[in-house]
Scaffold this motif. Structure first.
Motif, short mmCIF file in Angstrom:
data_model
loop_
_atom_site.label_atom_id
_atom_site.label_comp_id
_atom_site.label_asym_id
_atom_site.label_seq_id
_atom_site.Cartn_x
_atom_site.Cartn_y
_atom_site.Cartn_z
N PHE A 76 44.29 43.44 49.48
CA PHE A 76 42.91 44.63 48.94
C PHE A 76 42.44 45.52 49.63
CE2 PHE A 76 38.48 44.24 49.31
CZ PHE A 76 38.51 44.14 48.06
N ASP A 77 42.81 45.06 51.85
CA ASP A 77 42.31 46.57 52.55
C ASP A 77 43.41 47.88 52.42
OD1 ASP A 77 40.07 44.78 53.58
OD2 ASP A 77 41.36 43.73 55.29
N LEU A 78 44.09 47.66 52.17
CA LEU A 78 45.67 48.54 51.84
C LEU A 78 44.93 49.23 50.67
CD1 LEU A 78 47.61 49.86 52.70
CD2 LEU A 78 49.25 48.74 51.62
N TRP A 79 44.40 48.49 49.16
CA TRP A 79 44.33 48.97 48.31
C TRP A 79 42.82 49.14 47.88
CZ3 TRP A 79 48.25 45.91 44.20
CH2 TRP A 79 49.74 46.08 44.46
N ASN A 80 42.60 49.17 48.60
CA ASN A 80 40.72 48.87 48.80
C ASN A 80 40.26 50.64 47.93
OD1 ASN A 80 37.63 48.39 48.42
ND2 ASN A 80 37.25 48.49 50.53
N ASP A 113 42.86 52.57 42.18
CA ASP A 113 43.09 51.69 40.56
C ASP A 113 44.33 51.09 40.97
OD1 ASP A 113 43.09 51.20 37.73
OD2 ASP A 113 43.15 53.14 37.42
N LYS A 114 44.58 50.39 41.06
CA LYS A 114 45.39 48.96 41.65
C LYS A 114 45.11 47.18 41.16
CE LYS A 114 47.42 51.82 44.70
NZ LYS A 114 48.97 52.21 44.79
N THR A 115 45.71 46.77 40.93
CA THR A 115 45.58 45.46 40.72
C THR A 115 46.40 44.48 41.56
OG1 THR A 115 45.52 45.79 38.17
CG2 THR A 115 45.58 43.51 38.84
N ILE A 116 45.75 43.25 42.04
CA ILE A 116 45.71 41.84 42.65
C ILE A 116 45.76 40.51 42.06
CG2 ILE A 116 45.76 40.79 44.50
CD1 ILE A 116 44.68 43.28 46.13
N ILE A 117 46.07 40.25 41.45
CA ILE A 117 46.44 38.77 40.59
C ILE A 117 47.19 37.75 41.46
CG2 ILE A 117 47.69 37.21 38.76
CD1 ILE A 117 48.22 40.19 36.79
N LEU A 142 41.29 31.07 48.73
CA LEU A 142 41.58 31.75 48.04
C LEU A 142 41.22 32.64 47.14
CD1 LEU A 142 44.18 34.15 47.97
CD2 LEU A 142 45.39 32.64 46.21
N GLU A 143 39.84 31.41 46.68
CA GLU A 143 39.21 31.75 45.93
C GLU A 143 38.12 32.01 46.52
OE1 GLU A 143 36.82 31.19 42.08
OE2 GLU A 143 38.98 31.42 42.25
N ARG A 144 36.96 31.89 47.28
CA ARG A 144 36.16 32.51 48.17
C ARG A 144 36.37 34.04 48.49
NH1 ARG A 144 35.86 27.25 51.47
NH2 ARG A 144 34.71 25.79 50.17
N ALA A 145 37.35 34.27 48.65
CA ALA A 145 38.18 35.94 49.52
C ALA A 145 38.10 36.78 48.00
CB ALA A 145 39.19 35.30 50.03
N ALA A 146 38.40 36.22 46.55
CA ALA A 146 38.62 36.98 45.63
C ALA A 146 37.34 37.39 45.32
CB ALA A 146 39.34 36.14 44.94
N PHE A 147 36.77 36.43 44.84
CA PHE A 147 34.80 36.19 44.56
C PHE A 147 34.58 37.52 45.69
CE2 PHE A 147 30.51 35.53 44.65
CZ PHE A 147 29.69 35.31 43.28
N THR A 148 34.48 36.89 47.11
CA THR A 148 33.80 38.21 48.03
C THR A 148 34.02 39.83 47.53
OG1 THR A 148 33.16 36.05 49.57
CG2 THR A 148 32.91 38.55 50.43
N SER A 149 35.29 39.46 47.18
CA SER A 149 36.58 41.09 46.99
C SER A 149 36.07 41.89 46.46
CB SER A 149 37.37 40.95 47.46
OG SER A 149 37.89 40.20 48.98
N ASN A 150 36.00 41.21 44.52
CA ASN A 150 35.24 41.56 43.58
C ASN A 150 34.17 42.07 43.88
OD1 ASN A 150 36.97 42.10 41.49
ND2 ASN A 150 37.57 39.58 41.50
N LEU A 151 32.79 40.95 44.32
CA LEU A 151 31.67 40.92 44.34
C LEU A 151 32.04 43.01 45.54
CD1 LEU A 151 28.62 40.70 43.75
CD2 LEU A 151 28.51 39.11 45.93
N ARG A 152 32.47 42.70 46.06
CA ARG A 152 32.60 44.39 47.49
C ARG A 152 32.56 45.59 46.25
NH1 ARG A 152 35.91 43.68 52.14
NH2 ARG A 152 35.78 45.64 51.94
N THR A 153 33.30 45.28 45.39
CA THR A 153 34.36 46.49 44.66
C THR A 153 32.88 46.54 43.88
OG1 THR A 153 35.55 45.25 43.32
CG2 THR A 153 36.48 45.75 45.79
N GLU A 207 33.28 52.44 43.03
CA GLU A 207 35.14 51.67 42.77
C GLU A 207 35.55 51.28 42.16
OE1 GLU A 207 33.92 52.52 45.68
OE2 GLU A 207 34.76 54.20 46.90
N GLY A 208 35.26 50.12 42.19
CA GLY A 208 35.17 49.10 41.54
C GLY A 208 36.76 49.10 41.17
N TYR A 209 37.32 49.62 42.34
CA TYR A 209 38.51 48.72 42.68
C TYR A 209 39.01 48.20 44.07
CZ TYR A 209 39.64 51.48 38.31
OH TYR A 209 39.48 51.94 37.08
#
Length: 216
Positions: A76-80, A83-87, A136-147, A152-154
């Protein structure tokens, strides 16, 4: 078709293999023990991160304990901002509270003590797994909120929290813990529905159960 580069952990079996087949028309690179990538080791995770700087999609599928969260955070930090995707391959267990787990403790002890579940041999093993998926769920939620609060939204982050999926990850048949399960093919159908919507509405987390009754 755009030749997107896709990295998939645990690509040779189960859900990871399902993702590899789904993205087969793209430039897919697998990272698994089968081809020398022991991602339970941090040095292997760091090497993976270095190798996929210019990739477009990262499928964080392999069940590698807390290293799954490590990979997510670093990529996430690398791609912040790109326009990329993390699943992320999460688990329905990520939604369980401490109260839920306490209520199910006797049930879990009984299910795990019968010896039919290769991956979760004890309740403590199960709790370790659940805690990693929660993080993992919490980190993904927080990172989505940040973006999405930024311009950027990515990257786009998708967390998939499925119930039991009939893979070798648990044992040769459906998990002994859940009453209902999904096949890998059914899991990928659910993912396909979400993936096709991404340009219209970005689903960031999906929790779902199968409807096949365990009979094994």
């Amino acid at each position: 078709m755009q030749n997107l580069k896709v990295a998939i952990t645990g690509h040779t079996r189960g859900i990871g293999e399902g993702f590899a087949n789904y993205f087969k028309d793209y430039d897919v690179h697998g990272f698994s023990k089968s081809n020398g990538w022991d991602l339970t080791r941090q040095e292997a995770c760091d090497a993976l991160i270095h190798n996929i700087k210019d990739f477009n999609i990262f499928v964080n599928s392999a069940p590698i304990g807390d290293k799954q969260l490590y990979l997510f955070n670093k990529i996430f930090d690398l791609w912040n901002g790109q326009d990329k995707t993390i699943i992320n391959m999460g688990s329905i267990g990520a939604k369980m509270t401490d109260e839920d787990l306490n209520e199910f403790r006797d049930f879990l002890n009984e299910k795990l003590d019968v010896g039919n579940n290769i991956h979760f041999t004890t309740v403590n093993n199960f709790l370790y797994y659940i805690n990693n998926k929660r993080n993992l769920e919490r980190a993904a939620f927080t990172s989505n909120l940040r973006t999405n609060l930024s311009d950027e939204g990515y990257p786009y982050i998708l967390n998939l929290n499925a119930g039991a999926v009939d893979t070798e990850f648990l044992h040769t048949g459906p998990t002994s813990i859940m009453k209902h399960y999904l096949t890998v093919e059914e899991f990928i159908k659910v993912f396909d529905t979400i993936w096709k919507l991404k340009d219209t509405a970005r689903i960031t987390s999906m929790t779902f159960l199968g409807n096949n009754e365990v009979s094994k």
